[in-house]
Design an enzyme around this catalytic site. Sequence first.
Site, short mmCIF file in Angstrom:
data_model
loop_
_atom_site.label_atom_id
_atom_site.label_comp_id
_atom_site.label_asym_id
_atom_site.label_seq_id
_atom_site.Cartn_x
_atom_site.Cartn_y
_atom_site.Cartn_z
N SER A 69 2.90 4.09 13.68
CA SER A 69 2.45 3.28 12.55
C SER A 69 1.24 2.42 12.90
O SER A 69 0.18 2.93 13.22
CB SER A 69 3.63 2.43 12.05
N ASP A 74 -2.51 1.89 7.11
CA ASP A 74 -2.13 1.78 8.51
C ASP A 74 -2.26 3.15 9.17
O ASP A 74 -2.70 4.12 8.55
CB ASP A 74 -0.74 1.19 8.67
N ASP A 125 -0.33 5.60 10.05
CA ASP A 125 0.29 6.81 9.52
C ASP A 125 0.25 6.88 8.00
O ASP A 125 0.82 7.80 7.41
CB ASP A 125 1.73 6.93 10.02
N ASP A 154 1.51 5.01 5.49
CA ASP A 154 2.56 4.63 4.55
C ASP A 154 2.47 3.17 4.11
O ASP A 154 3.34 2.68 3.41
CB ASP A 154 3.95 4.94 5.12
#
Length: 448
Positions: free
Chosen positions: A98, A242, A244, A246
């Site tokens: 993340s 961010d 990744d 999400d």
Amino acid sequence: MPRPRFGTDGIRGLANHDLTPEVTMALARGISHSLLPRRVIIGSDTRSSGPMLEAALVAGFTASGVDVLVLGVVPTPAVAAAVAASDSGTVGVMISASHNPYHDNGLKVFGADGRKLSDADQADVERAYLWSLDRIPGGPPPDPEPPDVGTVVSVPMPVEYLAGLGSSVDADLRRFHVVLDCANGATAPWAEQVFSAHCGRVDLVGADPDGHNINDGVGSTEPATVAAAVVDAGADLGLAFDGDGDRVIAVDHSGQVVNGDRILAVLATDWHRRGRLAGDTVVVTQMSNLGFLRAMEDAGITALVTAVGDRYVLDEMRKGSYTLGGEQSGHIICADLATTGDGMLAGLQLLCAIERSARPLADLAGGIMVEYPQVLKNLRLSEPHPDLLDRLGPQIAGAERRLGRDGRVLVRMSGTEPLLRVMVEHADERTAVEAADSLIAAARTLTR
């Protein structure tokens, strides 16, 4: 052998130290034994350790007789969407840490419904994974004998995911000039394509990943970068994802940050007016600002509060069939459109709400709520103290009495690090600081 455990968002650790190929292969075997998938879909962000962990996952799954589809670099919600669109024997794994720096990595697991695992399923997977590391007698059955070896196929970004993003747009966005910060992460190959299909002009920052620069001075945890780019370009607003993809944090035309609470407030009131907000309810975590809760109350919207972590938000949303939820950090879940948080989807929905309001984001988000001063303090612990929260109970109760209705206290253990986290809100910032400092001091004394 390292034994990283599940935290609030999968397993995370220092790549090739905590999160080794051996650990990753054991997790794949644990998922295979516990969830019994016929097929697994794997995606990853842009970290240099991603291919190493991908190879270990592929080895673990195929050795367990499970077929594998490899998506390559895609946002986390693309993996979730691909799983949800597949048959019931499919699960997903996203390789990402993340918003963490590049040297960390992680593994997020999605069940056959495209959602993060329930506590019970996660516990089952963890038991099987630890058995695979330690070969505990009486554990899951042995791996299948050859030739029961799974196949591996590399596939492109799921077209259903991209199509779903496009079909979610229900307003004319052509007037918008938007700056997108891709955090040098998983949205970098895709964000321009998605937003250029609807917006008049799209500029990019943080869109040149090299394996080591993910989240490095860019992305949702460093919104000053996109803020500066918005001001320099004279853009209408910016969206920062961010690593990744999400999460999303917005900035207005002046560079003012619009966090997840304000994005949720804008969406909740817009959806409430249009009858789209199921149960007139939005689901948030304990970290949401007290000002957000008061604003929702004033708007006739119920705010249900869960423990910290988007998986708990998702669980509550599923129980009540609610359509909107999320976190102050920028996890925004539009459950009528997706099974998990999605930064690009939430960004598009925010643009639609702004267009319908006929107001700039600065006015819309600035007037949506009064943000209470929020003080966050951490205490790093050198060893576990499982009873610390109980021992702090009298001090926490005393702080709550002093703050009264104009404030609140949240004290919790981090789900990913050896930290005690203290959050205090109050209408008077100095009062909040004093309360937080006193709780940290009390905790320090109790852990000496």
